[in-house]
Design a protein around this motif. Structure first.
Motif, short mmCIF file in Angstrom:
data_model
loop_
_atom_site.label_atom_id
_atom_site.label_comp_id
_atom_site.label_asym_id
_atom_site.label_seq_id
_atom_site.Cartn_x
_atom_site.Cartn_y
_atom_site.Cartn_z
N GLY A 100 5.39 10.09 15.64
CA GLY A 100 4.15 10.61 15.08
C GLY A 100 4.30 11.30 13.75
O GLY A 100 3.38 11.99 13.30
N ARG A 101 5.44 11.13 13.08
CA ARG A 101 5.67 11.77 11.80
C ARG A 101 5.21 10.85 10.67
O ARG A 101 5.51 9.67 10.66
CB ARG A 101 7.15 12.11 11.64
CG ARG A 101 7.62 13.14 12.65
CD ARG A 101 9.04 13.55 12.43
NE ARG A 101 9.97 12.43 12.48
CZ ARG A 101 11.26 12.54 12.81
NH1 ARG A 101 11.75 13.73 13.11
NH2 ARG A 101 12.03 11.49 12.83
N GLY A 143 5.41 -0.25 3.81
CA GLY A 143 4.70 0.82 3.13
C GLY A 143 5.62 1.88 2.59
O GLY A 143 5.49 2.32 1.45
N VAL A 144 6.59 2.32 3.43
CA VAL A 144 7.50 3.38 2.99
C VAL A 144 8.36 2.90 1.82
O VAL A 144 8.58 3.64 0.84
CB VAL A 144 8.39 3.85 4.15
CG1 VAL A 144 9.46 4.82 3.66
CG2 VAL A 144 7.55 4.52 5.24
N PHE A 145 8.84 1.66 1.90
CA PHE A 145 9.80 1.19 0.90
C PHE A 145 9.15 0.30 -0.17
O PHE A 145 9.84 -0.45 -0.86
CB PHE A 145 10.95 0.48 1.59
CG PHE A 145 11.69 1.37 2.56
CD1 PHE A 145 12.15 2.61 2.16
CD2 PHE A 145 11.89 0.98 3.87
CE1 PHE A 145 12.82 3.45 3.05
CE2 PHE A 145 12.56 1.79 4.78
CZ PHE A 145 13.02 3.04 4.36
N PRO A 178 -2.16 5.50 6.93
CA PRO A 178 -1.03 6.43 7.13
C PRO A 178 0.20 5.70 7.64
O PRO A 178 0.11 4.75 8.42
CB PRO A 178 -1.58 7.41 8.18
CG PRO A 178 -3.06 7.29 8.11
CD PRO A 178 -3.34 5.88 7.72
N LEU A 179 1.36 6.13 7.18
CA LEU A 179 2.63 5.53 7.57
C LEU A 179 3.26 6.44 8.63
O LEU A 179 3.96 7.40 8.31
CB LEU A 179 3.53 5.38 6.34
CG LEU A 179 2.93 4.52 5.21
CD1 LEU A 179 3.79 4.62 3.96
CD2 LEU A 179 2.79 3.07 5.67
N ILE A 180 3.00 6.13 9.90
CA ILE A 180 3.39 6.98 11.02
C ILE A 180 4.51 6.32 11.82
O ILE A 180 4.39 5.16 12.22
CB ILE A 180 2.18 7.24 11.96
CG1 ILE A 180 0.98 7.75 11.16
CG2 ILE A 180 2.57 8.23 13.05
CD1 ILE A 180 1.18 9.07 10.49
#
Length: 260
Positions: A8-9, A120-122, A2-4
């Motif tokens: 915590g979002r 991870g996000v990008f 998970p990309l937190i």
């Protein structure tokens, strides 16, 4: 995985993101991860790497962000930091930017999660993995180094008023890696203080940071004569920047420890 983020979002991978970074050290990390083509805006304090950022749009400072300029850039993501950026500004950004990524590294090893999150996000997982491998190796080398005698140091970031760092800050955690600690001077993360005999007696040396206040060797020499305790100038970027510069910062810590 998970990309937190720091609030915590959870975030999702987002290819072809349009990114505004409001954190100088993270702007540099995004470029290290090969994401400069997706950066559309940065603060005036985002200065590394100079040749890449020279023509990139500025959106104000870290504390005085120009929301209209950001809106005009139409970013899909804005990267912010709890220490660097004001909460009302971040709340306003959330009203028109689809994704706000909040960061808050507190220890050197938090750089690993930071790089993995952004990678991870990008969709830069492989560059992030390589960077994390290099950082983990450098951190292990630092921790394997024999520790010298513990020292109590006062790390100064400003004068008029004088300000320092608390034990809860990233800078204090960096110093702890070489067995150095900072005095507790109140509940604030960056407390103000006044010089007094008890404070001076409680420390082994003073460190004057080159940022955010531009302390110089002249400041260090004058203060050392005034206090009668060792005072040295330290590179603020090496001590406080997350991401790319934190890798060099670990090596800098080893040099600092050797100098005593």
């Amino acid at each position: 995985m998970p990309l937190i983020d720091a609030l915590g979002r959870e975030h999702r991978p987002f290819p072809h993101a349009r990114i505004v970074s409001l954190v100088p050290s993270i702007t540099e990390l995004l470029c290290t991860l090969g994401l400069a083509p997706q950066l559309v805006g940065r603060t005036g304090f985002c200065i590394h790497p100079k040749e890449v950022l020279r023509e990139m749009a500025k959106v104000g400072g870290t504390k005085d962000v120009n929301l209209d300029k950001i809106r005009a850039l139409a970013p899909t993501h804005v990267v912010v930091n709890i220490d660097e950026n004001e909460k009302p500004t971040v709340d306003s950004l959330a009203g028109f930017v689809p994704h706000v990524i909040v960061t808050h590294p507190l220890r050197p090893e938090d750089n690993l999660d930071l790089a993995r999150l952004l990678g991870g996000v990008f969709c830069a997982d492989e560059p992030a993995r390589r960077w994390c491998d290099a950082f983990a190796a450098e951190l292990a080398a630092l921790r394997a180094m024999p520790k010298g005698p513990p020292q109590r140091v006062l790390y100064c970031i400003w004068q008029d008023p004088w300000m320092t760092v608390s034990r809860e800050t990233y800078i204090a955690a960096m110093l702890a890696e070489i067995g150095w600690s900072v005095p507790a001077l109140g509940p604030a993360r960056y407390p103000r203080f006044d010089w007094n005999a008890a404070l001076v007696a409680d420390i082994d040396q003073v460190l004057l940071s080159t940022e955010p206040y531009r302390f110089t060797e002249a400041h260090a020499d004058a203060l050392e004569k005034q206090l009668g305790k060792p005072v040295q100038l330290v590179d603020g970027e090496m001590m406080s920047w997350y991401g790319s510069r934190a890798l060099a910062g670990l090596s800098y810590l080893r040099t600092l420890a050797a100098a005593g």
